[in-house]
Structures are given as C-alpha cells and as structure tokens.
Design a protein around this motif. Sequence first.
Motif, PDB file in Angstrom:
ATOM      1  N   MET A   1       0.957  -1.209   0.049  1.00  0.00           N
ATOM      2  CA  MET A   1       0.067  -0.119   0.092  1.00  0.00           C
ATOM      3  C   MET A   1       0.949   1.070  -0.150  1.00  0.00           C
ATOM      4  SD  MET A   1      -3.121   1.018   2.410  1.00  0.00           S
ATOM      5  CE  MET A   1      -2.591   2.328   3.473  1.00  0.00           C
ATOM      6  N   LEU A   2       0.309   2.284  -0.623  1.00  0.00           N
ATOM      7  CA  LEU A   2       1.050   3.674  -0.616  1.00  0.00           C
ATOM      8  C   LEU A   2       1.198   4.180   0.623  1.00  0.00           C
ATOM      9  CD1 LEU A   2      -0.421   5.348  -3.914  1.00  0.00           C
ATOM     10  CD2 LEU A   2       1.727   4.063  -3.599  1.00  0.00           C
ATOM     11  N   SER A   3       2.228   4.944   0.794  1.00  0.00           N
ATOM     12  CA  SER A   3       2.176   5.734   2.011  1.00  0.00           C
ATOM     13  C   SER A   3       1.434   7.225   1.686  1.00  0.00           C
ATOM     14  CB  SER A   3       3.857   6.104   2.562  1.00  0.00           C
ATOM     15  OG  SER A   3       4.366   6.975   1.473  1.00  0.00           O
ATOM     16  N   CYS A   4       1.378   7.837   2.735  1.00  0.00           N
ATOM     17  CA  CYS A   4       0.654   9.166   2.391  1.00  0.00           C
ATOM     18  C   CYS A   4       1.527  10.214   1.518  1.00  0.00           C
ATOM     19  CB  CYS A   4       0.335   9.948   3.839  1.00  0.00           C
ATOM     20  SG  CYS A   4      -1.159   9.203   4.537  1.00  0.00           S
ATOM     21  N   GLU A   5       2.828   9.940   1.829  1.00  0.00           N
ATOM     22  CA  GLU A   5       3.792  10.862   0.907  1.00  0.00           C
ATOM     23  C   GLU A   5       3.499  10.449  -0.504  1.00  0.00           C
ATOM     24  OE1 GLU A   5       8.476  11.912   0.730  1.00  0.00           O
ATOM     25  OE2 GLU A   5       7.680  10.750   2.351  1.00  0.00           O
ATOM     26  N   GLN A   6       3.681   9.183  -0.709  1.00  0.00           N
ATOM     27  CA  GLN A   6       3.671   8.618  -2.032  1.00  0.00           C
ATOM     28  C   GLN A   6       2.194   8.991  -2.505  1.00  0.00           C
ATOM     29  OE1 GLN A   6       4.409   4.791  -0.910  1.00  0.00           O
ATOM     30  NE2 GLN A   6       6.489   4.550  -2.066  1.00  0.00           N
ATOM     31  N   ALA A   7       1.078   8.784  -1.880  1.00  0.00           N
ATOM     32  CA  ALA A   7      -0.252   9.329  -2.323  1.00  0.00           C
ATOM     33  C   ALA A   7      -0.396  10.764  -2.720  1.00  0.00           C
ATOM     34  CB  ALA A   7      -1.257   8.770  -1.126  1.00  0.00           C
ATOM     35  N   THR A   8       0.028  11.560  -1.772  1.00  0.00           N
ATOM     36  CA  THR A   8       0.200  13.054  -2.214  1.00  0.00           C
ATOM     37  C   THR A   8       0.929  13.337  -3.240  1.00  0.00           C
ATOM     38  OG1 THR A   8       1.721  13.408  -0.530  1.00  0.00           O
ATOM     39  CG2 THR A   8      -0.630  13.715   0.457  1.00  0.00           C
ATOM     40  N   ARG A   9       2.197  12.803  -3.537  1.00  0.00           N
ATOM     41  CA  ARG A   9       2.977  13.051  -4.643  1.00  0.00           C
ATOM     42  C   ARG A   9       2.121  12.448  -6.024  1.00  0.00           C
ATOM     43  NH1 ARG A   9       5.544   9.741  -7.631  1.00  0.00           N
ATOM     44  NH2 ARG A   9       5.753   8.058  -6.218  1.00  0.00           N
ATOM     45  N   LEU A  10       1.433  11.351  -5.897  1.00  0.00           N
ATOM     46  CA  LEU A  10       0.805  10.902  -6.990  1.00  0.00           C
ATOM     47  C   LEU A  10      -0.494  11.823  -7.231  1.00  0.00           C
ATOM     48  CD1 LEU A  10       0.562   7.027  -6.594  1.00  0.00           C
ATOM     49  CD2 LEU A  10       1.784   8.653  -8.612  1.00  0.00           C
ATOM     50  N   LEU A  11      -1.241  12.326  -6.323  1.00  0.00           N
ATOM     51  CA  LEU A  11      -2.230  13.149  -6.528  1.00  0.00           C
ATOM     52  C   LEU A  11      -1.896  14.633  -7.047  1.00  0.00           C
ATOM     53  CD1 LEU A  11      -4.131  12.582  -2.948  1.00  0.00           C
ATOM     54  CD2 LEU A  11      -4.941  12.369  -5.417  1.00  0.00           C
ATOM     55  N   SER A  12      -0.618  15.074  -6.760  1.00  0.00           N
ATOM     56  CA  SER A  12      -0.139  16.154  -7.329  1.00  0.00           C
ATOM     57  C   SER A  12       0.195  16.077  -8.766  1.00  0.00           C
ATOM     58  CB  SER A  12       1.134  16.825  -6.824  1.00  0.00           C
ATOM     59  OG  SER A  12       0.652  17.176  -5.326  1.00  0.00           O
ATOM     60  N   GLU A  16      -0.909  17.070 -13.719  1.00  0.00           N
ATOM     61  CA  GLU A  16      -0.041  17.345 -14.634  1.00  0.00           C
ATOM     62  C   GLU A  16       0.185  16.381 -15.863  1.00  0.00           C
ATOM     63  OE1 GLU A  16       1.273  20.420 -14.925  1.00  0.00           O
ATOM     64  OE2 GLU A  16       0.123  20.869 -12.987  1.00  0.00           O
ATOM     65  N   ARG A  17      -0.238  15.059 -15.424  1.00  0.00           N
ATOM     66  CA  ARG A  17      -0.061  13.821 -16.090  1.00  0.00           C
ATOM     67  C   ARG A  17      -1.126  12.792 -15.976  1.00  0.00           C
ATOM     68  NH1 ARG A  17       2.326   9.167 -14.146  1.00  0.00           N
ATOM     69  NH2 ARG A  17       3.338   9.410 -12.164  1.00  0.00           N
ATOM     70  N   SER A  18      -1.165  11.829 -16.741  1.00  0.00           N
ATOM     71  CA  SER A  18      -1.966  10.883 -16.769  1.00  0.00           C
ATOM     72  C   SER A  18      -1.209   9.735 -15.924  1.00  0.00           C
ATOM     73  CB  SER A  18      -2.469  10.209 -18.046  1.00  0.00           C
ATOM     74  OG  SER A  18      -3.414  10.820 -18.754  1.00  0.00           O
ATOM     75  N   LEU A  19      -2.031   9.384 -14.790  1.00  0.00           N
ATOM     76  CA  LEU A  19      -1.433   8.188 -13.946  1.00  0.00           C
ATOM     77  C   LEU A  19      -1.283   6.758 -14.729  1.00  0.00           C
ATOM     78  CD1 LEU A  19      -2.481   9.124 -10.257  1.00  0.00           C
ATOM     79  CD2 LEU A  19      -0.448   9.966 -11.613  1.00  0.00           C
TER      80      LEU A  19
END
Length: 67
Positions: A1-12, A16-19
């Motif tokens: 599972m993602l950490s909150c740090e990883q999740a917020t990075r992906l949200l940001s 700008e880009r497609s995940l």
Amino acid sequence: MLSCEQATRLLSESQERSLTLSEKMNLKVHTAMCSGCRNFGRQLTSLRELIRQDKEDSAQAEKTSEK
C-alpha cells in the motif's frame, strides 16, 4: 500500500500527467482508507478550478478594458 507521502505525490502529479493504471489503482485504494489524502485530493481539485476561473476572469476583464 502507498504511504501518504507517495499518495500526495501521485495526487499532485495527476494534475499534470495521466497516471498509469497501477498508480490509479494504488491511489484509489489508499484514498479509500485515508481521509487526509482524500481531503488533499479535493483541495488540489478546488485550487486548480479556482486558478482556472481566475485566469478566465482576468482574460475577460482585459478584453473589457480594451474596448
């Protein structure tokens, strides 16, 4: 599972880009369980919309002042 740090990075980054499918799925699982990251995602969306609206309003005001 993602950490909150990883999740917020992906949200940001999603602004700008497609995940990738994997990133989207991991983010969906994390935000389903983490209200802090869910709120962060909502805030990012709201900020982006406010900025877009401000740019439109500024452009409209500039056009009006040129007349």
